[in-house]
Write an enzyme that holds these catalytic residues in place. Sequence first.
Site, PDB file in Angstrom:
ATOM      1  N   THR B  32       0.848  -1.191   0.000  1.00  8.54           N
ATOM      2  CA  THR B  32       0.000   0.000   0.000  1.00  8.54           C
ATOM      3  C   THR B  32       0.885   1.242   0.000  1.00  8.54           C
ATOM      4  O   THR B  32       2.054   1.194   0.366  1.00  8.54           O
ATOM      5  CB  THR B  32      -0.984  -0.005   1.191  1.00  8.54           C
ATOM      6  OG1 THR B  32      -2.068   0.880   0.903  1.00  8.54           O
ATOM      7  CG2 THR B  32      -0.315   0.440   2.490  1.00  8.54           C
ATOM      8  N   CYS B  37      -2.680   8.847   5.994  1.00  4.71           N
ATOM      9  CA  CYS B  37      -3.420   7.695   6.516  1.00  4.71           C
ATOM     10  C   CYS B  37      -2.478   6.795   7.326  1.00  4.71           C
ATOM     11  O   CYS B  37      -1.262   6.971   7.306  1.00  4.71           O
ATOM     12  CB  CYS B  37      -4.020   6.881   5.372  1.00  4.71           C
ATOM     13  SG  CYS B  37      -5.301   7.755   4.458  1.00  4.71           S
ATOM     14  N   HIS B  54      -5.677   0.038   5.376  1.00  2.00           N
ATOM     15  CA  HIS B  54      -5.244   1.400   5.021  1.00  2.00           C
ATOM     16  C   HIS B  54      -6.330   2.346   5.540  1.00  2.00           C
ATOM     17  O   HIS B  54      -7.352   2.569   4.891  1.00  2.00           O
ATOM     18  CB  HIS B  54      -5.096   1.498   3.494  1.00  2.00           C
ATOM     19  CG  HIS B  54      -4.544   2.801   3.012  1.00  2.00           C
ATOM     20  ND1 HIS B  54      -3.684   2.866   1.959  1.00  2.00           N
ATOM     21  CD2 HIS B  54      -4.741   4.082   3.404  1.00  2.00           C
ATOM     22  CE1 HIS B  54      -3.362   4.137   1.724  1.00  2.00           C
ATOM     23  NE2 HIS B  54      -4.016   4.890   2.593  1.00  2.00           N
TER      24      HIS B  54
END
Lengths: 213, 166
Positions: B32, B37, B54
């Site tokens: 990812t 985030c 995520h």
Amino acid sequence: MDPTLTDNQKRLLGAIFGRGAGDASGAVSRWLGRPVTVTVSAVKQVDLAEAAEILGPSDTLVAACPMELMGALTGQIILVFEDRSGLATVDLLLHQPIGTTTEWGELEQSAARETANIVGCAYLNSLAAHLPILESPSSSLAGGSLLPGPPGFRHEFAASLLEFALMDQAIRSDRLLVVNSTFAIEETRLDWSLLFVPSGASLEALHACLESA
Amino acid sequence: MPLTDKPGASEEMISVLIGRWAVASAPKLMRTLLGSCVGVVLYDRLGKIGGMAHIVLPSSRGSTDQPGKYADTAIPGLIEEMERTAGRKLRTRLSAKIFGGASMFQGGASIDIGRSNQTAVEQILADLGVAVIARDMGGETGRRLTFSTVTGIVAVRIPGGADYEL
């Protein structure tokens, strides 16, 4: 309030940004000394996952010059270069063969920031003149101006850059608004993008004002 | 064995999109890209089952539309899916590594959100009895994570920086 824009509202925004793109074309053409066309390629309101792919594959390395948007609308306006395209732009500006510049030193970053400043200011001046919400006496944004902060420079993954820029909207909504403009020199598309990313509050203000436009 | 950009034939790469989670068994890799985030990586070393979330925001405030977006819905959802995959309760066997929460824009929303996300994630993991064994949080740049379900190692790449593993 759900600030999802209708197709008509997005078309109206696209037309307004199209005028900004026209003025930005002239400014960047003078700056590069070559005819450059700036075109609004998308007025998109998309979910988070789709937004993260707006600049292409998520781990594409990009050079980004973000400018904080202040005044009647807040948010970010960001000139994004795909890495090699950005370095080639530096070569154009320095009148040297394409491929000469291979990394982002101080001079190269300064050239990118100045390019962003020229494009961003031309765009915002035009938007300030044409956005009806800044002219309508009934608008909460009436009489406001659009001011860009000084451009920064970041070397970043495309998806990370968008995540940073869109976070303020993501707090308020699942549908995120991004206006993307692309650039071409004599029919050849440059791997540049100019992103307009309003803050969550400005998206709601845009939505309310376009609703009554 | 260092993780590489290009998985081998037996190492399928799973991309975890923003606001989503994924679960996989060895020998798969998971990847990812993070900005502000928070990425939560859970690992069952015995069963070699991994999970990655995520996470965008700390709290769903009761919303059920996008469970992967919020820490309070994503982490329990991720653990449930890992337990379904394993066919047994895993909570006491899981360890966690957390990443992200960077802030690129001065004074932007991402500063507070990054911190709030980290606080929420750590609290939820503590409440669920999952130990956090590694943290790589904050800073001003994005991170690309590549997680091996074979070793439990997470390789981190930041733009312009050296790669490292946790």
